[in-house]
Motif scaffolding. Structure first.
Motif, PDB file in Angstrom:
ATOM      1  N   SER A  39       0.824  -1.211   0.000  1.00  0.00           N
ATOM      2  CA  SER A  39       0.000   0.000   0.000  1.00  0.00           C
ATOM      3  C   SER A  39       0.858   1.261   0.000  1.00  0.00           C
ATOM      4  CB  SER A  39      -0.921  -0.008   1.230  1.00  0.00           C
ATOM      5  OG  SER A  39      -1.739   1.130   1.241  1.00  0.00           O
ATOM      6  N   LEU A  40       1.892   1.251   0.819  1.00  0.00           N
ATOM      7  CA  LEU A  40       2.783   2.419   0.876  1.00  0.00           C
ATOM      8  C   LEU A  40       3.533   2.611  -0.434  1.00  0.00           C
ATOM      9  CD1 LEU A  40       4.215   2.048   4.490  1.00  0.00           C
ATOM     10  CD2 LEU A  40       2.962   4.029   3.614  1.00  0.00           C
ATOM     11  N   LEU A  41       4.011   1.526  -1.032  1.00  0.00           N
ATOM     12  CA  LEU A  41       4.730   1.606  -2.312  1.00  0.00           C
ATOM     13  C   LEU A  41       3.887   2.315  -3.367  1.00  0.00           C
ATOM     14  CD1 LEU A  41       6.276  -2.000  -2.575  1.00  0.00           C
ATOM     15  CD2 LEU A  41       7.539   0.124  -2.264  1.00  0.00           C
ATOM     16  N   ILE A  42       2.606   2.002  -3.385  1.00  0.00           N
ATOM     17  CA  ILE A  42       1.714   2.569  -4.398  1.00  0.00           C
ATOM     18  C   ILE A  42       1.304   4.000  -4.059  1.00  0.00           C
ATOM     19  CG2 ILE A  42      -0.605   2.342  -5.405  1.00  0.00           C
ATOM     20  CD1 ILE A  42      -0.158  -0.722  -5.327  1.00  0.00           C
ATOM     21  N   HIS A  43       0.913   4.222  -2.824  1.00  0.00           N
ATOM     22  CA  HIS A  43       0.410   5.545  -2.454  1.00  0.00           C
ATOM     23  C   HIS A  43       1.493   6.632  -2.434  1.00  0.00           C
ATOM     24  CE1 HIS A  43      -3.775   4.737  -1.793  1.00  0.00           C
ATOM     25  NE2 HIS A  43      -3.521   3.723  -0.989  1.00  0.00           N
ATOM     26  N   LYS A  44       2.757   6.250  -2.276  1.00  0.00           N
ATOM     27  CA  LYS A  44       3.836   7.239  -2.230  1.00  0.00           C
ATOM     28  C   LYS A  44       4.532   7.426  -3.582  1.00  0.00           C
ATOM     29  CE  LYS A  44       3.439   7.843   2.271  1.00  0.00           C
ATOM     30  NZ  LYS A  44       2.929   9.103   2.828  1.00  0.00           N
ATOM     31  N   LEU A  45       4.005   6.796  -4.624  1.00  0.00           N
ATOM     32  CA  LEU A  45       4.658   6.847  -5.939  1.00  0.00           C
ATOM     33  C   LEU A  45       4.924   8.267  -6.425  1.00  0.00           C
ATOM     34  CD1 LEU A  45       2.946   4.024  -8.019  1.00  0.00           C
ATOM     35  CD2 LEU A  45       5.403   4.393  -7.793  1.00  0.00           C
ATOM     36  N   SER A  46       3.961   9.156  -6.224  1.00  0.00           N
ATOM     37  CA  SER A  46       4.091  10.512  -6.780  1.00  0.00           C
ATOM     38  C   SER A  46       5.210  11.306  -6.113  1.00  0.00           C
ATOM     39  CB  SER A  46       2.770  11.273  -6.659  1.00  0.00           C
ATOM     40  OG  SER A  46       2.406  11.395  -5.298  1.00  0.00           O
ATOM     41  N   ILE A  47       5.644  10.890  -4.914  1.00  0.00           N
ATOM     42  CA  ILE A  47       6.703  11.617  -4.199  1.00  0.00           C
ATOM     43  C   ILE A  47       8.082  11.051  -4.534  1.00  0.00           C
ATOM     44  CG2 ILE A  47       7.469  12.413  -1.916  1.00  0.00           C
ATOM     45  CD1 ILE A  47       4.699  11.794  -0.845  1.00  0.00           C
ATOM     46  N   LEU A  48       8.129   9.776  -4.930  1.00  0.00           N
ATOM     47  CA  LEU A  48       9.412   9.107  -5.140  1.00  0.00           C
ATOM     48  C   LEU A  48      10.205   9.729  -6.279  1.00  0.00           C
ATOM     49  CD1 LEU A  48       8.356   5.346  -4.833  1.00  0.00           C
ATOM     50  CD2 LEU A  48       9.208   6.874  -3.039  1.00  0.00           C
ATOM     51  N   GLY A  49      11.529   9.628  -6.170  1.00  0.00           N
ATOM     52  CA  GLY A  49      12.409  10.084  -7.240  1.00  0.00           C
ATOM     53  C   GLY A  49      12.470   9.063  -8.369  1.00  0.00           C
ATOM     54  N   TRP A  50      13.091   9.477  -9.465  1.00  0.00           N
ATOM     55  CA  TRP A  50      13.150   8.626 -10.664  1.00  0.00           C
ATOM     56  C   TRP A  50      13.865   7.310 -10.385  1.00  0.00           C
ATOM     57  CZ3 TRP A  50      17.115   6.648 -13.732  1.00  0.00           C
ATOM     58  CH2 TRP A  50      16.717   6.137 -14.971  1.00  0.00           C
ATOM     59  N   GLU A  51      14.981   7.363  -9.669  1.00  0.00           N
ATOM     60  CA  GLU A  51      15.773   6.152  -9.402  1.00  0.00           C
ATOM     61  C   GLU A  51      14.971   5.153  -8.571  1.00  0.00           C
ATOM     62  OE1 GLU A  51      18.963   4.010 -10.382  1.00  0.00           O
ATOM     63  OE2 GLU A  51      18.867   6.157 -10.858  1.00  0.00           O
ATOM     64  N   ALA A  52      14.257   5.646  -7.554  1.00  0.00           N
ATOM     65  CA  ALA A  52      13.452   4.762  -6.701  1.00  0.00           C
ATOM     66  C   ALA A  52      12.320   4.120  -7.506  1.00  0.00           C
ATOM     67  CB  ALA A  52      12.890   5.547  -5.526  1.00  0.00           C
ATOM     68  N   ARG A  53      11.691   4.907  -8.380  1.00  0.00           N
ATOM     69  CA  ARG A  53      10.614   4.346  -9.206  1.00  0.00           C
ATOM     70  C   ARG A  53      11.157   3.286 -10.158  1.00  0.00           C
ATOM     71  NH1 ARG A  53       8.717   9.883  -9.710  1.00  0.00           N
ATOM     72  NH2 ARG A  53       9.293   9.919 -11.912  1.00  0.00           N
ATOM     73  N   LYS A  54      12.334   3.538 -10.685  1.00  0.00           N
ATOM     74  CA  LYS A  54      12.953   2.562 -11.595  1.00  0.00           C
ATOM     75  C   LYS A  54      13.226   1.250 -10.865  1.00  0.00           C
ATOM     76  CE  LYS A  54      17.314   2.710 -12.779  1.00  0.00           C
ATOM     77  NZ  LYS A  54      18.634   3.066 -13.351  1.00  0.00           N
ATOM     78  N   ASP A  55      13.763   1.326  -9.650  1.00  0.00           N
ATOM     79  CA  ASP A  55      14.034   0.123  -8.863  1.00  0.00           C
ATOM     80  C   ASP A  55      12.738  -0.615  -8.542  1.00  0.00           C
ATOM     81  OD1 ASP A  55      16.783   0.306  -8.800  1.00  0.00           O
ATOM     82  OD2 ASP A  55      16.877   1.361  -6.888  1.00  0.00           O
ATOM     83  N   LEU A  56      11.690   0.143  -8.232  1.00  0.00           N
ATOM     84  CA  LEU A  56      10.406  -0.476  -7.906  1.00  0.00           C
ATOM     85  C   LEU A  56       9.860  -1.259  -9.092  1.00  0.00           C
ATOM     86  CD1 LEU A  56       7.967  -0.988  -6.129  1.00  0.00           C
ATOM     87  CD2 LEU A  56       7.093   1.273  -6.758  1.00  0.00           C
ATOM     88  N   VAL A  57       9.938  -0.662 -10.279  1.00  0.00           N
ATOM     89  CA  VAL A  57       9.456  -1.348 -11.489  1.00  0.00           C
ATOM     90  C   VAL A  57      10.223  -2.645 -11.717  1.00  0.00           C
ATOM     91  CG1 VAL A  57       9.418  -1.201 -14.017  1.00  0.00           C
ATOM     92  CG2 VAL A  57       8.516   0.683 -12.651  1.00  0.00           C
ATOM     93  N   HIS A  58      11.541  -2.603 -11.500  1.00  0.00           N
ATOM     94  CA  HIS A  58      12.360  -3.809 -11.680  1.00  0.00           C
ATOM     95  C   HIS A  58      11.948  -4.916 -10.711  1.00  0.00           C
ATOM     96  CE1 HIS A  58      15.122  -2.601 -14.758  1.00  0.00           C
ATOM     97  NE2 HIS A  58      15.513  -1.521 -14.104  1.00  0.00           N
ATOM     98  N   CYS A  59      11.522  -4.539  -9.520  1.00  0.00           N
ATOM     99  CA  CYS A  59      11.203  -5.521  -8.474  1.00  0.00           C
ATOM    100  C   CYS A  59       9.745  -5.979  -8.500  1.00  0.00           C
ATOM    101  CB  CYS A  59      11.507  -4.930  -7.091  1.00  0.00           C
ATOM    102  SG  CYS A  59      13.251  -4.544  -6.806  1.00  0.00           S
ATOM    103  N   TRP A  60       8.870  -5.146  -9.036  1.00  0.00           N
ATOM    104  CA  TRP A  60       7.432  -5.353  -8.893  1.00  0.00           C
ATOM    105  C   TRP A  60       6.952  -6.708  -9.418  1.00  0.00           C
ATOM    106  CZ3 TRP A  60       3.779  -3.529  -5.979  1.00  0.00           C
ATOM    107  CH2 TRP A  60       2.432  -3.653  -6.337  1.00  0.00           C
ATOM    108  N   SER A  61       7.336  -7.045 -10.641  1.00  0.00           N
ATOM    109  CA  SER A  61       6.832  -8.292 -11.231  1.00  0.00           C
ATOM    110  C   SER A  61       7.312  -9.512 -10.449  1.00  0.00           C
ATOM    111  CB  SER A  61       7.261  -8.415 -12.702  1.00  0.00           C
ATOM    112  OG  SER A  61       8.668  -8.494 -12.803  1.00  0.00           O
ATOM    113  N   ILE A  62       8.538  -9.419  -9.922  1.00  0.00           N
ATOM    114  CA  ILE A  62       9.078 -10.554  -9.158  1.00  0.00           C
ATOM    115  C   ILE A  62       8.356 -10.677  -7.822  1.00  0.00           C
ATOM    116  CG2 ILE A  62      11.168 -11.520  -8.099  1.00  0.00           C
ATOM    117  CD1 ILE A  62      12.755 -10.046 -10.295  1.00  0.00           C
TER     118      ILE A  62
END
Length: 344
Positions: A84-107
């Motif tokens: 829930s936190l990963l999704i709700h805080k997306l708009s505040i995250l920086g580009w690098e953090a969002r990139k890492d999240l995308v890499h991890c999400w499917s796994i």
């Protein structure tokens, strides 16, 4: 005798990483946002924790990830309400953090605890998270990240079913025509996955919501935007002509309003759209159970239709031969209908 002033740091456990992620994301609250320096520091902490998560999930190039640890991490993130936190805080995250999240999400979504995909189960218990991800297409800063995450979610039938049956589906008819080309294209990719990944689910949905869905879809087919017309026409062929949807197709080709849409698209300035329209138009014409209303439309317009089809060609060698054969059969059927249909 040697002395060590620095003890080697204890390797972080999945529990440590999940808790650190939760704490650092929770720190991105409205009070922190007011203080720019505090926010920068909090974002750095999130970025550091996301990098640790990525290393644990994907390895670091030298050490392969430990499957058991990855599974434990997914379970702990769910326990900490991290999804829930990963999704709700997306708009505040920086580009690098969002990139890492995308890499991890499917796994993360694919991790099982026993027979259960724990992160998928978490989202099933918090379906509003999917609605949130869909609405994020309205925020171009995070739209592509959310689109990527949504497409991974849609691979799971229960999550795809929810979006299909939710009010969020209607938003896609707006998002695929957003002025930002990259965002609109990404929204269309997600929309396409929704309508093609799970044939039986889509068939059930279209059966239950036929009128409202195709009324909205007609607006895409008649859009002033060339890309929208072309993509939606191609997609219509993909899901309408699929075997689970054969009963939907039979219903669709009985309707005069949709025949008129295809006839209009046959006159489009784009050859690609004309060809795509032909492949749906031919089903209207070839239908052995054409209602009288359809026959009358074909008969009244047979001269213009024959002229249009006569000039239509793919120009693609062997593929063109098959197209020409189909076109000839359709033209003969239009002529037959024109001869034997009483217009009075």
């Amino acid at each position: 005798m040697s002395f060590s002033f620095f003890k080697p740091s204890r390797p972080k456990t999945p529990q440590d990483v999940a808790k650190a992620i939760r704490d650092s994301l929770a720190a991105l609250d409205t009070k922190t946002v007011v203080e720019v320096k505090s926010l920068e520091k909090a974002l750095e902490e999130v970025e550091k924790n996301f990098a640790t998560m990525r290393c644990m999930i994907l390895g670091d190039g030298e050490v392969e990830p430990n499957a058991e640890q990855v599974s434990q991490l997914a379970e702990e993130i769910c326990k900490e309400d991290g999804i829930s936190l990963l999704i709700h805080k997306l708009s505040i995250l920086g580009w690098e953090a969002r990139k890492d999240l995308v890499h991890c999400w499917s796994i993360l979504l694919k991790q099982k605890v026993g027979p259960t995909y724990c992160c998928v189960q978490y989202i099933e218990e918090h379906f509003e998270l999917l609605d949130f991800l869909v609405v994020c297409y309205d925020n171009k800063e995070i739209a592509l990240t959310c689109g990527n995450m949504l497409r991974e979610c849609i691979k799971f039938p229960t999550l795809a079913k929810y979006i299909l049956e939710s009010a969020s589906l209607e938003l896609f008819f707006k998002f695929v025509e957003l002025p930002n080309f990259d965002v609109a294209s990404d929204a269309f990719s997600t929309f396409k996955d929704l309508l093609t990944k799970h044939g039986n689910l889509v068939s059930e949905y279209l059966t239950a919501h036929y009128d409202e869905f195709f009324e909205l879809y007609e607006k895409l087919l008649t859009s002033s935007n060339y890309v929208t017309r072309r993509q939606s026409l191609k997609l219509l062929s993909e899901f309408l002509l699929e075997s689970p949807n054969s009963h939907i197709m039979k219903r669709y080709i009985l309707e005069v309003r949709y025949l008129k849409v295809m006839m209009t698209l046959l006159k489009d300035s784009s050859k690609n759209i004309q060809i795509s329209a032909f492949h749906i138009f031919k089903v209207f014409v070839a239908n052995p159970n054409k209602p009288r209303e359809i026959k009358i439309i074909l008969a009244k317009n047979h001269e213009k239709l024959l002229q249009l089809l006569e000039n239509l060609s793919t120009g693609k060698g062997a593929e063109d031969e098959q197209f020409e054969e189909e076109k000839e059969l359709i033209m003969k059927e239009i002529e037959r209908v024109a001869r034997f249909t009483n217009l009075k």
